[in-house]
Write a protein that holds these residues in place. Structure first.
Motif, short mmCIF file in Angstrom:
data_model
loop_
_atom_site.label_atom_id
_atom_site.label_comp_id
_atom_site.label_asym_id
_atom_site.label_seq_id
_atom_site.Cartn_x
_atom_site.Cartn_y
_atom_site.Cartn_z
N GLN A 138 0.84 -1.19 0.00
CA GLN A 138 0.00 0.00 0.00
C GLN A 138 0.87 1.24 0.00
OE1 GLN A 138 -2.14 1.18 3.62
NE2 GLN A 138 -4.00 0.96 2.43
N LEU A 190 1.08 5.67 0.13
CA LEU A 190 0.40 6.81 0.72
C LEU A 190 0.89 8.07 0.02
CD1 LEU A 190 -1.36 8.12 2.90
CD2 LEU A 190 0.63 8.15 4.40
N LEU A 221 -6.32 7.03 -8.41
CA LEU A 221 -5.99 6.29 -7.20
C LEU A 221 -5.90 4.81 -7.52
CD1 LEU A 221 -5.81 6.52 -3.99
CD2 LEU A 221 -8.23 5.93 -3.99
N GLN A 272 -5.12 -0.26 -4.25
CA GLN A 272 -4.53 -0.54 -2.94
C GLN A 272 -3.72 0.68 -2.49
OE1 GLN A 272 -4.48 -3.32 -0.67
NE2 GLN A 272 -6.37 -3.65 -1.80
N GLU A 273 -4.19 1.85 -2.85
CA GLU A 273 -3.46 3.09 -2.55
C GLU A 273 -4.34 4.02 -1.74
OE1 GLU A 273 -1.12 6.67 -4.99
OE2 GLU A 273 -2.47 5.28 -6.02
N GLU A 274 -3.70 4.75 -0.86
CA GLU A 274 -4.38 5.76 -0.06
C GLU A 274 -3.80 7.12 -0.39
OE1 GLU A 274 -3.53 5.96 4.16
OE2 GLU A 274 -5.66 6.27 4.59
N LYS A 275 -4.66 8.09 -0.61
CA LYS A 275 -4.23 9.46 -0.85
C LYS A 275 -4.88 10.38 0.17
CE LYS A 275 -2.87 9.29 -5.69
NZ LYS A 275 -2.98 9.90 -7.05
N CYS A 332 -8.09 11.61 4.29
CA CYS A 332 -7.50 10.46 3.58
C CYS A 332 -8.60 9.63 2.94
CB CYS A 332 -6.69 9.59 4.54
SG CYS A 332 -5.22 10.42 5.20
N GLU A 336 -9.38 6.05 0.56
CA GLU A 336 -8.85 4.74 0.14
C GLU A 336 -10.02 3.85 -0.25
OE1 GLU A 336 -6.18 1.01 1.91
OE2 GLU A 336 -6.88 2.63 3.22
N SER A 337 -9.87 3.14 -1.36
CA SER A 337 -10.94 2.22 -1.78
C SER A 337 -10.89 0.96 -0.94
CB SER A 337 -10.79 1.88 -3.27
OG SER A 337 -9.72 0.96 -3.45
#
Length: 215
Positions: A2, A4, A22, A25-28, A101, A103-104
């Motif tokens: 993952q 960020l 996005l 498996q990514e968080e922004k 934040c 995230e899917s």
């Protein structure tokens, strides 16, 4: 693994609308500098990449979006899973930078086609959320109105019960008075009868004695 990513957003206006890509498996995260006691509204839409069409779908069926809002003091203001499209709210308790934040909830490690997801995000600060604030206020007013109507109905029922009991007491009082009057009348009639019988007996005995020359 993952990843960020931080997106810096300067609040020079009351509304910030944009989109970004996005990975599944990514968080922004977005950093917003927000005054204290300010209502923030985030309107988002999640789109998924379609390999066959080589374009983003209108939505992202089966996917959702985790939204987490924290301060630099690590105070969590919001942590919730939403659908592919929706609106989130939070209120700042102190001035300063707030971290939003996204995230899917996808469980796939690799995005098909390499494009992943596109998120449209519109962040509205204060005045632009008047509709939502008005809606919340209306909900509270409706709730208070319902409770008030229920209370009024209870008061009306109590008044009806009191009037019913008052009528019963009045009927009982009238019945008691009638009964007492009847008892007194009958007692008076009995007394008159006894006196009349007594007078008649005394007169009869007197006439009897006179007739027999006993007196």
């Amino acid at each position: 693994m993952q990843t960020l990513t931080l997106l810096l957003s300067v609040c020079v206006s009351l509304s910030t609308a944009f989109y970004f890509h996005l990975g599944e498996q990514e968080e922004k995260c977005i950093i917003e500098d927000i005054p204290s006691d300010t209502l923030i509204t985030g309107i988002f839409k999640l789109q998924q990449w379609d390999v066959g069409r080589h374009d983003f779908l209108e939505s992202a069926p089966g996917l959702g979006l985790f939204v987490t809002v924290t301060t630099y003091n690590e105070e969590v203001l919001l942590s919730k899973l939403y659908g592919p499209q929706g609106t989130f709210y939070f209120t700042s308790h102190s001035p300063g930078e707030h971290i939003i934040c996204l995230e899917s909830n996808s469980t796939r490690l690799v995005s098909l086609g390499g494009r992943g997801l596109r998120i449209h995000l519109d962040i509205r600060i204060g005045e632009h959320d008047l509709d939502a604030a008005i809606a919340q206020a209306k909900d509270k007013v409706n709730e208070v109105s319902f409770k008030l109507e229920h209370l009024i109905e209870q008061i009306e029922q109590i008044v009806k019960e009191q009037n019913y009991q008052r009528d019963r007491e009045e009927n009982f009082r009238m019945t008691s008075e009638d009964t007492n009057n009847n008892v007194l009348s009958w007692a008076f009639a009995q007394t008159l009868i006894f006196i009349s019988v007594g007078i008649f007996q005394m007169k009869y005995l007197k006439d009897f004695f006179i007739a027999k020359k006993l007196v």
